[in-house]
Design an enzyme around this catalytic site. Structure first.
Site, PDB file in Angstrom:
ATOM      1  N   GLU A  77       0.834  -1.218   0.000  1.00  0.00           N
ATOM      2  CA  GLU A  77       0.000   0.000   0.000  1.00  0.00           C
ATOM      3  C   GLU A  77       0.866   1.264   0.000  1.00  0.00           C
ATOM      4  OE1 GLU A  77      -1.441   1.873   3.492  1.00  0.00           O
ATOM      5  OE2 GLU A  77      -1.229   0.040   4.673  1.00  0.00           O
ATOM      6  N   LYS A  98      -5.510  10.700   0.668  1.00  0.00           N
ATOM      7  CA  LYS A  98      -5.618   9.345   1.218  1.00  0.00           C
ATOM      8  C   LYS A  98      -6.780   8.698   0.470  1.00  0.00           C
ATOM      9  CE  LYS A  98      -6.980   7.049   5.532  1.00  0.00           C
ATOM     10  NZ  LYS A  98      -7.231   7.205   6.977  1.00  0.00           N
ATOM     11  N   ASP A 157     -17.880   4.980  12.680  1.00  0.00           N
ATOM     12  CA  ASP A 157     -16.597   4.977  11.980  1.00  0.00           C
ATOM     13  C   ASP A 157     -16.031   3.556  11.905  1.00  0.00           C
ATOM     14  OD1 ASP A 157     -14.152   5.410  10.837  1.00  0.00           O
ATOM     15  OD2 ASP A 157     -13.553   7.030  12.177  1.00  0.00           O
ATOM     16  N   SER A 193     -13.662   1.284   9.264  1.00  0.00           N
ATOM     17  CA  SER A 193     -12.792   1.437   8.092  1.00  0.00           C
ATOM     18  C   SER A 193     -13.349   0.707   6.868  1.00  0.00           C
ATOM     19  CB  SER A 193     -11.404   0.894   8.416  1.00  0.00           C
ATOM     20  OG  SER A 193     -10.612   0.926   7.249  1.00  0.00           O
ATOM     21  N   ALA A 194     -13.211   1.368   5.725  1.00  0.00           N
ATOM     22  CA  ALA A 194     -13.603   0.741   4.448  1.00  0.00           C
ATOM     23  C   ALA A 194     -12.749  -0.499   4.159  1.00  0.00           C
ATOM     24  CB  ALA A 194     -13.465   1.752   3.315  1.00  0.00           C
ATOM     25  N   ASP A 195     -11.638  -0.651   4.896  1.00  0.00           N
ATOM     26  CA  ASP A 195     -10.807  -1.856   4.726  1.00  0.00           C
ATOM     27  C   ASP A 195     -11.644  -3.116   4.976  1.00  0.00           C
ATOM     28  OD1 ASP A 195      -8.699  -0.085   4.468  1.00  0.00           O
ATOM     29  OD2 ASP A 195      -7.714  -0.634   6.347  1.00  0.00           O
ATOM     30  N   LYS A 215      -4.919  -2.150  14.268  1.00  0.00           N
ATOM     31  CA  LYS A 215      -4.200  -1.252  15.164  1.00  0.00           C
ATOM     32  C   LYS A 215      -4.890  -1.186  16.521  1.00  0.00           C
ATOM     33  CE  LYS A 215      -4.539   1.104  11.705  1.00  0.00           C
ATOM     34  NZ  LYS A 215      -4.920   2.169  10.801  1.00  0.00           N
TER      35      LYS A 215
END
Ligand code: PSU
Ligand code: MN
Length: 337
Positions: free
Chosen positions: A54, A116, A168, A170-172, A189
């Site tokens: 990435e 980003k 919230d 993450s789109a991950d 994380k």
């Protein structure tokens, strides 16, 4: 062999228009809008294993010049161990797989103008010909378009603490549910809510496995043990590769996460990092930081509070993950060809 399986029913194979002198017509269908470096094209032609990398970690994750050093080191580790690295990014709006020239990397690492880029940002960045660092989500998208199945990074995005209010997430995680790429990382994380992240991944049908003996917990990126149990464990690169291979053969369409606990000598103390993160989360709340800015904000606060120790660790984890990802990609290659 996989290209026949995956794209069975696709009678026309696109000759890809890619940059560089070579223009190899590959027996795989690749999105013709991608720019693929010569080194990566050659790896495809030679059926060599490729590992995607990435670039949000370069543009928004680490400061200059640590970011460029890390980017060069991680590519070198992959090459040294017998695979080809493919760092992805948006270069003047062009989705790029394999940065090719050192000057492109230098610009990406030093400019403040990069976006980003996660899935929702892609069409804007392309339409406006902007520079962009790819998150895990968008790296998976570009890797999949190019036909790369293994991707190494630092820490996974996830469900943020307080997500029941902020939403919230993450789109991950969403991407892992819909794109068949294996992400090798040091766990979500520890700035996140790891239990909720695991729940979400289960809902999305994402295979998650942690390297180590049966019963080894999910690592929390900075620390080796998040206290949250891992659904599966693997002990060899072959174990991981065979799971990835099975998912592809069945065309499940979802991604997978292989967690590698940070090496003991660079992992951070769990108690120390928890208190640092709690303070960082409060600081973010007080400063009104939210959305895509929160991850870079928290990471920066953690470095400041650990006098840069978290930064050294962060780079070390990425390198270690890249090493493991290379071994997995090599085993997967053997299963495929
Ligand atoms: N982990 C790191 N550094 C980073 C990231 C993760 O150690 O910079 C990046 C990755 O690109 C990941 C993104 O995909 O943060 C997640 O951001 P968000 O939570 O906004 O989806
Ligand atoms: Mn977010």
């Amino acid at each position: 062999m996989w290209s026949n399986r995956i794209f069975s029913g696709c009678s026309k194979l696109h000759p890809i228009s890619i940059r560089g002198r070579r223009n190899i017509s590959l027996s795989r269908r690749i999105n013709s809008h991608l720019s693929i470096s010569e080194e990566v094209q050659q790896a495809f032609a030679d059926k060599k294993p490729v590992v995607a990398l990435e670039s949000t970690i370069i543009t928004h994750g680490l400061p200059y010049p640590e970011n460029i050093k890390m980017a060069q080191q991680v590519e070198a580790i992959i090459r040294k161990n017998g695979a080809v690295p493919a760092t992805t990014a948006f270069i003047k709006g062009v989705p790029t797989v394999g940065l090719g020239s050192a000057s492109v990397l230098e610009y990406l690492a030093s400019t403040k103008d990069s976006k980003k880029v996660s899935r929702r940002d892609i069409p804007y960045v392309v339409a406006n010909k902007l520079y962009g660092g790819t998150t895990i989500a968008s790296t998976m998208i570009l890797a999949h378009m190019a036909g790369i199945k293994v991707f190494a990074t630092g820490g996974l995005g996830g469900v943020h603490r307080g997500a029941e209010i902020t939403m919230d997430i993450s789109a991950d995680l969403e991407e892992l549910g819909r794109t068949p790429v294996a992400v090798v990382c040091a766990g979500p994380k520890s700035i996140l809510d790891i239990s909720k992240t695991m729940e979400y991944l289960e809902t999305k049908g994402v295979h998650v496995s942690t390297m180590g003996d049966p019963g080894t917990n999910i690592p929390g990126f900075y620390c080796r043990d998040s206290g949250v149990s891992s659904p599966y464990n693997f002990s060899t690169p072959y174990d991981a590769a065979s799971v990835i291979h099975a998912g592809h053969q069945l065309e499940l369409g979802s991604g997978s996460v292989f967690c590698v606990p940070a090496p003991e000598d660079i992992a951070l103390d769990s108690k120390m990092i928890t208190s640092v993160i709690n303070d960082a989360v409060k600081a973010a709340e007080n400063a009104g930081i939210f959305g895509k800015d929160i991850t870079p904000f928290l990471l920066k606060k953690v470095w400041e509070a650990t006098n840069g120790k978290s930064l050294t660790s962060n780079v070390g984890f990425v390198l270690n993950n890249a090493y493991v990802a290379t071994q997995i990609a090599k085993e997967l290659n053997k299963l495929e060809y």
